[in-house]
Design an enzyme around this catalytic site. Structure first.
Site, PDB file in Angstrom:
ATOM      1  N   TYR A 110       0.800  -1.208  -0.072  1.00  0.00           N
ATOM      2  CA  TYR A 110      -0.099   0.150   0.032  1.00  0.00           C
ATOM      3  C   TYR A 110       1.044   1.257   0.058  1.00  0.00           C
ATOM      4  CZ  TYR A 110      -3.668   3.308   1.131  1.00  0.00           C
ATOM      5  OH  TYR A 110      -4.389   4.452   1.219  1.00  0.00           O
ATOM      6  N   TRP A 112       0.975   5.831  -1.562  1.00  0.00           N
ATOM      7  CA  TRP A 112       0.784   6.578  -2.672  1.00  0.00           C
ATOM      8  C   TRP A 112       1.850   6.611  -3.741  1.00  0.00           C
ATOM      9  CZ3 TRP A 112      -2.948  11.014  -3.310  1.00  0.00           C
ATOM     10  CH2 TRP A 112      -4.191  10.952  -2.548  1.00  0.00           C
TER      11      TRP A 112
HETATM   12  N1  LIG Z   1      -2.455   7.941  12.326  1.00  0.00           N
HETATM   13  C1  LIG Z   1      -2.714   8.015  11.151  1.00  0.00           C
HETATM   14  N2  LIG Z   1      -2.485   7.210   9.987  1.00  0.00           N
HETATM   15  C2  LIG Z   1      -2.747   7.299   8.984  1.00  0.00           C
HETATM   16  C3  LIG Z   1      -3.619   8.019   8.439  1.00  0.00           C
HETATM   17  C4  LIG Z   1      -4.113   8.925   9.414  1.00  0.00           C
HETATM   18  O1  LIG Z   1      -5.234   9.760   9.026  1.00  0.00           O
HETATM   19  N3  LIG Z   1      -3.731   8.752  10.519  1.00  0.00           N
HETATM   20  N4  LIG Z   1      -4.230   8.143   7.031  1.00  0.00           N
HETATM   21  C5  LIG Z   1      -3.692   6.932   6.246  1.00  0.00           C
HETATM   22  C6  LIG Z   1      -3.955   7.289   4.996  1.00  0.00           C
HETATM   23  S1  LIG Z   1      -5.616   7.711   4.326  1.00  0.00           S
HETATM   24  C7  LIG Z   1      -2.997   7.077   3.971  1.00  0.00           C
HETATM   25  S2  LIG Z   1      -3.395   7.181   2.319  1.00  0.00           S
HETATM   26  C8  LIG Z   1      -1.705   6.395   4.189  1.00  0.00           C
HETATM   27  C9  LIG Z   1      -0.536   7.143   3.508  1.00  0.00           C
HETATM   28  O2  LIG Z   1       0.708   6.183   3.713  1.00  0.00           O
HETATM   29  P1  LIG Z   1       1.568   6.068   2.407  1.00  0.00           P
HETATM   30  O3  LIG Z   1       0.919   6.060   1.286  1.00  0.00           O
HETATM   31  O4  LIG Z   1       2.404   5.126   2.750  1.00  0.00           O
HETATM   32  O5  LIG Z   1       2.401   7.720   2.309  1.00  0.00           O
HETATM   33  P2  LIG Z   1       3.585   8.109   1.540  1.00  0.00           P
HETATM   34  O6  LIG Z   1       4.490   8.837   2.323  1.00  0.00           O
HETATM   35  O7  LIG Z   1       2.829   8.744   0.396  1.00  0.00           O
HETATM   36  O8  LIG Z   1       4.346   6.771   0.897  1.00  0.00           O
HETATM   37  C10 LIG Z   1       4.873   6.755  -0.304  1.00  0.00           C
HETATM   38  C11 LIG Z   1       6.198   6.167  -0.454  1.00  0.00           C
HETATM   39  O9  LIG Z   1       6.513   5.924  -1.799  1.00  0.00           O
HETATM   40  C12 LIG Z   1       7.847   6.447  -2.034  1.00  0.00           C
HETATM   41  N5  LIG Z   1       7.963   6.898  -3.507  1.00  0.00           N
HETATM   42  C13 LIG Z   1       7.711   8.034  -4.134  1.00  0.00           C
HETATM   43  N6  LIG Z   1       7.766   7.735  -5.451  1.00  0.00           N
HETATM   44  C14 LIG Z   1       8.256   6.590  -5.793  1.00  0.00           C
HETATM   45  C15 LIG Z   1       8.407   5.737  -7.049  1.00  0.00           C
HETATM   46  O10 LIG Z   1       8.509   6.162  -7.843  1.00  0.00           O
HETATM   47  N7  LIG Z   1       8.830   4.396  -6.532  1.00  0.00           N
HETATM   48  C16 LIG Z   1       8.927   4.124  -5.363  1.00  0.00           C
HETATM   49  N8  LIG Z   1       9.606   2.584  -5.180  1.00  0.00           N
HETATM   50  N9  LIG Z   1       8.662   4.573  -4.365  1.00  0.00           N
HETATM   51  C17 LIG Z   1       8.473   5.792  -4.375  1.00  0.00           C
HETATM   52  C18 LIG Z   1       8.011   7.911  -1.144  1.00  0.00           C
HETATM   53  O11 LIG Z   1       9.271   8.247  -1.082  1.00  0.00           O
HETATM   54  C19 LIG Z   1       7.116   7.363   0.094  1.00  0.00           C
HETATM   55  O12 LIG Z   1       8.018   6.774   1.200  1.00  0.00           O
HETATM   56  O13 LIG Z   1      -1.255   6.852   5.781  1.00  0.00           O
HETATM   57  C20 LIG Z   1      -2.376   6.322   6.507  1.00  0.00           C
HETATM   58  N10 LIG Z   1      -2.064   6.440   7.800  1.00  0.00           N
HETATM   59  N1  LIG Z   2      -2.247  18.462   2.438  1.00  0.00           N
HETATM   60  C1  LIG Z   2      -2.494  17.002   2.288  1.00  0.00           C
HETATM   61  N2  LIG Z   2      -3.768  16.659   2.015  1.00  0.00           N
HETATM   62  C2  LIG Z   2      -4.391  15.552   2.028  1.00  0.00           C
HETATM   63  C3  LIG Z   2      -3.306  14.248   2.326  1.00  0.00           C
HETATM   64  C4  LIG Z   2      -1.980  14.754   2.635  1.00  0.00           C
HETATM   65  O1  LIG Z   2      -1.157  13.999   3.092  1.00  0.00           O
HETATM   66  N3  LIG Z   2      -1.502  16.238   2.857  1.00  0.00           N
HETATM   67  N4  LIG Z   2      -3.878  12.865   2.213  1.00  0.00           N
HETATM   68  C5  LIG Z   2      -4.775  12.909   1.364  1.00  0.00           C
HETATM   69  C6  LIG Z   2      -5.429  11.532   1.601  1.00  0.00           C
HETATM   70  S1  LIG Z   2      -4.630  10.006   1.241  1.00  0.00           S
HETATM   71  C7  LIG Z   2      -6.724  11.335   2.491  1.00  0.00           C
HETATM   72  S2  LIG Z   2      -7.180   9.857   2.806  1.00  0.00           S
HETATM   73  C8  LIG Z   2      -7.285  12.313   2.760  1.00  0.00           C
HETATM   74  C9  LIG Z   2      -7.983  12.224   4.073  1.00  0.00           C
HETATM   75  O2  LIG Z   2      -8.987  13.183   4.243  1.00  0.00           O
HETATM   76  P1  LIG Z   2      -9.878  13.259   5.742  1.00  0.00           P
HETATM   77  O3  LIG Z   2     -10.063  11.694   6.301  1.00  0.00           O
HETATM   78  O4  LIG Z   2     -11.065  14.063   5.600  1.00  0.00           O
HETATM   79  O5  LIG Z   2      -8.863  13.915   6.495  1.00  0.00           O
HETATM   80  P2  LIG Z   2      -8.207  13.970   8.050  1.00  0.00           P
HETATM   81  O6  LIG Z   2      -7.165  14.857   7.742  1.00  0.00           O
HETATM   82  O7  LIG Z   2      -8.077  12.459   8.358  1.00  0.00           O
HETATM   83  O8  LIG Z   2      -9.396  14.436   9.175  1.00  0.00           O
HETATM   84  C10 LIG Z   2      -9.991  15.650   8.942  1.00  0.00           C
HETATM   85  C11 LIG Z   2     -10.286  16.270   9.898  1.00  0.00           C
HETATM   86  O9  LIG Z   2     -11.507  15.379  10.728  1.00  0.00           O
HETATM   87  C12 LIG Z   2     -11.640  15.726  11.839  1.00  0.00           C
HETATM   88  N5  LIG Z   2     -12.214  14.390  12.850  1.00  0.00           N
HETATM   89  C13 LIG Z   2     -11.437  13.461  13.307  1.00  0.00           C
HETATM   90  N6  LIG Z   2     -12.291  12.591  13.936  1.00  0.00           N
HETATM   91  C14 LIG Z   2     -13.527  13.338  13.893  1.00  0.00           C
HETATM   92  C15 LIG Z   2     -14.451  12.789  14.556  1.00  0.00           C
HETATM   93  O10 LIG Z   2     -14.760  11.740  15.060  1.00  0.00           O
HETATM   94  N7  LIG Z   2     -15.756  13.663  14.388  1.00  0.00           N
HETATM   95  C16 LIG Z   2     -15.723  14.745  13.369  1.00  0.00           C
HETATM   96  N8  LIG Z   2     -16.776  15.455  13.349  1.00  0.00           N
HETATM   97  N9  LIG Z   2     -14.474  15.316  12.766  1.00  0.00           N
HETATM   98  C17 LIG Z   2     -13.535  14.405  13.178  1.00  0.00           C
HETATM   99  C18 LIG Z   2     -10.229  16.194  12.354  1.00  0.00           C
HETATM  100  O11 LIG Z   2     -10.655  17.316  13.121  1.00  0.00           O
HETATM  101  C19 LIG Z   2      -9.474  16.350  11.382  1.00  0.00           C
HETATM  102  O12 LIG Z   2      -8.574  17.533  11.361  1.00  0.00           O
HETATM  103  O13 LIG Z   2      -6.767  13.687   2.812  1.00  0.00           O
HETATM  104  C20 LIG Z   2      -6.006  13.968   1.505  1.00  0.00           C
HETATM  105  N10 LIG Z   2      -5.559  15.135   1.482  1.00  0.00           N
HETATM  106 MO   LIG Z   3      -5.430   8.108   2.154  1.00  0.00          MO
END
Ligand SMILES: Nc1nc2c(c(=O)[nH]1)N[C@H]1C(S)=C(S)[C@@H](COP(=O)(O)OP(=O)(O)OC[C@H]3O[C@@H](n4cnc5c(=O)[nH]c(N)nc54)[C@H](O)[C@@H]3O)O[C@H]1N2
Ligand SMILES: Nc1nc2c(c(=O)[nH]1)N[C@H]1C(S)=C(S)[C@@H](COP(=O)(O)OP(=O)(O)OC[C@H]3O[C@@H](n4cnc5c(=O)[nH]c(N)nc54)[C@H](O)[C@@H]3O)O[C@H]1N2
Ligand SMILES: [Mo]
Length: 741
Positions: A110, A112
C-alpha cells in the site's frame, strides 16, 4: 537537459514549474493556472538531492549472514553492485516461490508513491508479481476501508462510484443547496491533494461563493480550521457524531419533520430502526439531552440544527476521517439514514456526499473518462487481506478472522515486497508492526529515500523519483493532461521501478510477460495512444503524444456534463425500474444481511458505540493529514526544517499542564511514545489534541520516537469485523514537557 531549463510537471499535489541547472533541481514555482498552489513543491529541490537518498543497492548484514542476532530496524547495510542485488533478489524470489508457492509472497504494498500513469509503483509491482505467478494482495485503502465495506450494503453501490459519480457537483450545491451540514470538515488543506493531482485548487473559492449566496453552513468538528471561515463551527467530541445524528433523528421523528413517504417508498427497515432511537426496544431514547452529554453540544443546539436541516434543501457532507476510527462504519451508515429521513436523496443539491475536500477533485465535474493506464495483468491468487490487517497477518499466520460476513484465514507470508509505500509511516501501532515485521524471512523494498521502511528491509533497491524519468500525468476528475518530462539524470545509482522489475523478470523467466519487449518510452507511447483513441471515440479531443511533449500540458476541452448530474435521480424517479443493488432494492436502514453476520459492534442498523478508551490517559488524539506535505513524502527536506512534528492543543489543556508554545512535548500511552513541538490554538476543543501524520518513525533505543509519528500511539484494531479498516483517529494519550537527560 541543457545547462539551465524549466519545465512543468504534475504531482499528487498538483502542477508546478521545475527549474534545473547543471543536472540539479534548484527551484520550483507555482503553476500559473492554479488559484491556490500548495507549498509542498518547495520541498522538492532539497529532498531530491538530499543525503538521505539511497545512493545504491544495499543488503542487510544480518540477513546476508543469516544470523538472528540482529534484527530489521537494528542492523547495518552492505553496499551491492546492481548486478549482485538483482541476482540476490531474484534468487530469493525463486527460492520462496518454489519452497512455499506464490501465496507466501505479500505484494499488497500500500502507498501513494508518485503521480504518473506509467511509473505507478503499485501497478509496476503488481504486474511484475502477476507475471511471475501472483501474490497475496490487499483490499481497499487506509483512506476509506470502513466506507468501502458499509456503503454497498446501504446504498447498493461501490463506494468509489458514490464518491466519484453519485455525488452533487460544487455547481449543483451552489445552485440548489440551502443548508450544507458538514461532519468532519471540508478542508482546503486536504483538497490540495488528489490521486494524480488536482490542477486548479478551488475549494476555498467555492466556499466564498457559497458565503455570498447566504447558504447556511455548519462545520461539526473538534477543530475549527477543518472548514473554511464561511462556515459556522459546531465543536463536537471526536467519535460521537453518531450520537448527534441519532438525536437529530429523534427530533425529526418526534416533531413530525421526517419524510415518511420517502422512508416507506425508498427505504427498508425504518420502523425497526425507529424503535432503537425512540427507546422502544428496551433501551433508552436517543434524545438531544442524552446526545449532549456525549457530544458536548447543547441539547437546544441539537434541536435547532435538526429543525434547520428539515427546512430547505439540505446536503449532508461527511469527511472520510469519521470512518477512519473504531466503529467507523456507523457514522457513514447513520448519515445515509439522516439523509433518507430528510427525503431529499435524488434531488439536486440534496442528500448525502462523502469526501468533499478530502481529495481535491471530488465534486468537480470534468467528464469521467478512462485515463492512460498501465495494465497490471491478472493475479492467479485470489487470497487477500483487508489492507490495514498487515501486522495481524504477519503475527497470526493460519488464524481465522472476520471480514464483511466472511470467515477468512491469514496467509503464511515468507516474503514481503514493498514498492511505493511507507508502512512504517502509515500503519497504526508501529511498535506492533515492528514486531510483526520480524516474522517474514525476507523483505524487499524499492525506495528513493532512507525511510523507516527502507531501514527495515533486507534488500533495498534505490528507485528514481518522478523527476528522473518521463511519464504521463492525468487524474480522475481533472481536465488537464501532462507530459511529465525527465528533468535530471537519476540521482546516485537509482533506477526506475520498471527497469528493476524488467531485470528481475529476466532472471525469473517472465520477461515477455512483464515487458512485452517494450521499453519505458514504448510503453508510454502505447498507453497514451490507447487513451488518445478512447478519448476520440468519446468525442474528446486530446493532443497526440508528440504535440503534448512539445506543449508540456493541455487543458482538455471536455464538456462539463457532470455538472448537472443529480445523484440517485433515476432511483428517485422510478425505484422499481431503477432499484438500488441492495437485497431489498431500497436504501437499507436495517440490513438483514449485516444482522446475520452476528457482529455485536454492528447489528442490523446503525448504533452508537461509545469509544472504549483507557481512562488513564485523559486526552484524545487526532492524527489528520499534514497541511504542508503529502503523507511522509519529501520528509528528508521537511525534517531539516522541523525536526519534530507539531502538536496542536487548546490553551486550557496547556495551562493545566504548565506547558507553553514551542516546548518539546512527550506524548504517550500504553502502546508507545513520541516527541513533538507544542502549538497552542483556540481552534481545537479542550481535551483533544492533534498531531498530523507524515513523520519518519525514528525510535531511540528506549523506544521514544523523536520524529513525532502519531502511529506509535494509535491502535491496530480495525474499525470492526465488517470493514476491518484503519482506525487511526480518537486515541487516548497523555502529554508532558519533555525533560532531556
Ligand atoms: N495515524 C494515522 N495514520 C494514517 C492516516 C491517518 O489519518 N492517521 N491516514 C492513512 C492514509 S488515508 C494513507 S493514504 C496513508 C498514506 O501512507 P503512504 O501512502 O505509505 O504514504 P507516503 O508517504 O505517500 O508513501 C509513499 C512512499 O513512496 C515513495 N515513493 C515515491 N515515489 C516513488 C517511486 O517512484 N518509486 C518507489 N519505489 N517509491 C516511491 C515515497 O518516498 C514514500 O516513502 O497513511 C495512513 N496512515
Ligand atoms: N495536504 C494534504 N492533503 C491530503 C493528504 C496529505 O497527506 N496532505 N492526504 C490525502 C489522503 S490520502 C486522504 S485519505 C485524505 C483524508 O481526508 P480526511 O479523512 O477528511 O482527513 P483527516 O485529515 O484525516 O481528518 C480531517 C479532520 O477530521 C476531524 N475529525 C477527526 N475525527 C473526527 C470525529 O470523530 N468527528 C468529527 N466530526 N471530526 C473528526 C479532525 O479534526 C481532522 O482534522 O486527505 C488527503 N489530502
Ligand atoms: Mo488516504
Amino acid at each position: 537537459m541543457g545547462n539551465k531549463s524549466s519545465k512543468i510537471t504534475t504531482s499528487h499535489w498538483g502542477a508546478f514549474n521545475v527549474f534545473v541547472e547543471n543536472g540539479r533541481i534548484i527551484n520550483t514555482e507555482p503553476f500559473h493556472a492554479d488559484p491556490a498552489p500548495p507549498n509542498i513543491s518547495q520541498l522538492v529541490p532539497s529532498a531530491v538531492h538530499h543525503s538521505k537518498r539511497i545512493d545504491q543497492p544495499y543488503v542487510r548484514k544480518g540477513w546476508l549472514e543469516k544470523t538472528t542476532s540482529t534484527k530489521r530496524g537494528n542492523d547495518e547495510y552492505v553496499p551491492l553492485a546492481w548486478e549482485d542485488a538483482i541476482d540476490l533478489a531474484a534468487k530469493e524470489l525463486i527460492r520462496v516461490k518454489s519452497n512455499f508457492g506464490n501465496e507466501a509472497i505479500f505484494g499488497g504494498s500500500y502507498g501513494w508513491a508518485s503521480a504518473g500513469r506509467f511509473h505507478h509503483s503499485q501497478s509496476q509491482l503488481h504486474r511484475f508479481l502477476n507475471s511471475m505467478g501472483g501474490y497475496i494482495s490487499s483490499y481497499a485503502s487506509y483512506s476509506t476501508g470502513a466506507a468501502q465495506a458499509i456503503i454497498p450494503h446501504v446504498l447498493g453501490l461501490n463506494f468509489h462510484k458514490v464518491t466519484w459519480g453519485e455525488i452533487n457537483s460544487w455547481s449543483l450545491i451552489e445552485k440548489h443547496t440551502d443548508n450544507l451540514i458538514i461532519f468532519g470538515g471540508i478542508n482546503p488543506k486536504n483538497s490540495q491533494v488528489s490521486m494524480g493531482g488536482s490542477t486548479e485548487h478551488d475549494v476555498s473559492s467555492q466556499f466564498k461563493k457559497f458565503g455570498y449566496a447566504g447558504k447556511k453552513m455548519v462545520s461539526i468538528s473538534p477543530q475549527k480550521d477543518d472548514s473554511p471561515n464561511e462556515t459556522r463551527w459546531l465543536p463536537i467530541n471526536p467519535g460521537t457524531d453518531v450520537a448527534l445524528m441519532l438525536a437529530i433523528a429523534h427530533v425529526l421523528e418526534t416533531e413530525e419533520l421526517a419524510d415518511q413517504l420517502f422512508l416507506s417508498k425508498y427505504c427498508s427497515g425504518y420502523e425497526l430502526f425507529k424503535k432503537y432511537f425512540l427507546g422502544r426496544d428496551g433501551h433508552f431514547a436517543k434524545t438531544p439531552e442524552w446526545a449532549s452529554e456525549e457530544t458536548g453540544i447543547d441539547a437546544s443546539e441539537i434541536i435547532k440544527l435538526a429543525r434547520n436541516m428539515a427546512s430547505g434543501r439540505t446536503l449532508i457532507s461527511v469527511s472520510w476521517s469519521l470512518q477512519r476510527a473504531r466503529y467507523g462504519e456507523h457514522p457513514f451508515w447513520m448519515a445515509c439514514v439522516l439523509a433518507a429521513m430528510l427525503g431529499q436523496i435524488g434531488l439536486p443539491g440534496g442528500g448525502i456526499g462523502f469526501g468533499y475536500g478530502a481529495i481535491g477533485n471530488i465534486g468537480k465535474t470534468a467528464k469521467r473518462m478512462q485515463g492512460p493506464l498501465f495494465e497490471q495483468g491478472t493475479n492467479p491468487i485470489s487470497d487477500f487481506i483487508p489492507v490495514s490487517r498487515i501486522a495481524d497477518m504477519l503475527l497470526n499466520p493460519g488464524r481465522p478472522y472476520n471480514f464483511n460476513g466472511e470467515k477468512r484465514i491469514y496467509p503464511d507470508i515468507k516474503l514481503v515486497y514493498w514498492c511505493g509505500g511507507n508502512p512504517f509511516h502509515h500503519h497504526q501501532d508501529l511498535n506492533r508492526l515492528a514486531k510483526a515485521w520480524q516474522y517474514p524471512e525476507t523483505v524487499i523494498v524499492h525506495e528513493p529515500w532512507w525511510t523507516a521502511t527502507a531501514k527495515r528491509a533486507d534488500i533495498v533497491l534505490p528507485a528514481t523519483t518522478q523527476f528522473e524519468r518521463s511519464d504521463i500525468g492525468w487524474a480522475k476528475g481533472d481536465p488537464y493532461i501532462f507530459y511529465m518530462p525527465q528533468m535530471i539524470p537519476p540521482v546516485g545509482l537509482a533506477k526506475d521501478d520498471y527497469d528493476i522489475f524488467a531485470e528481475l523478470s529476466k532472471k525469473l523467466n517472465c520477461e515477455e510477460n512483464f515487458t512485452e519487449n517494450q521499453s519505458s518510452e514504448e510503453w508510454i507511447q502505447s498507453i497514451y495512444d490507447k487513451f488518445y483513441m478512447q478519448s476520440k471515440s468519446q468525442g474528446i479531443n486530446v493532443a497526440d503524444l508528440e504535440t503534448l511533449k512539445e506543449k508540456n500540458f493541455e487543458r482538455m476541452t471536455i464538456d462539463l456534463d457532470g455538472e448537472n448530474y443529480v445523484p440517485f435521480k433515476a432511483f428517485r424517479d422510478d425505484p422499481l425500474k431503477s432499484p438500488l443493488a441492495t437485497p431489498t432494492g431500497k436504501i437499507e436502514i436495517y440490513s438483514e444481511k449485516i444482522a446475520k453476520f452476528n457482529y455485536p459492534e454492528i447489528p442490523g442498523h446503525p448504533i452508537f458505540n461509545k469509544p472504549l478508551l483507557d481512562q488513564k490517559f485523559p486526552l484524545r488524539l487526532l492524527s489528520p493529514q499534514p497541511h504542508d506535505k503529502l503523507h511522509s513524502q519529501l520528509q528528508a527536506a521537511a525534517e531539516d526544517i522541523t525536526k519534530h512534528a507539531v502538536l496542536v492543543m487548546n490553551p486550557h489543556d496547556a495551562g493545566k499542564r504548565g506547558i507553553s508554545k514551542g516546548d518539546l512535548i512527550k506524548i504517550w500511552n500504553s502502546r508507545g511514545s513520541c516527541l513533538a513541538t507544542l502549538e497552542i490554538k483556540e481552534t481545537i476543543i479542550p481535551g483533544v489534541i492533534s498531531l498530523a501524520t507524515g513523520a519518519w518513525f525514528s525510535p531511540t533505543k528506549e523506544g521514544l520516537d523523536i520524529s513525532g509519528n502519531p502511529n506509535v500511539l494509535t491502535a491496530d484494531t480495525g474499525t470492526s469485523d465488517l470493514g476491518q479498516g484503519a482506525a487511526a483517529h480518537n486515541i487516548e494519550v497523555e502529554v508532558e514537557k519533555y525533560q532531556e537527560n
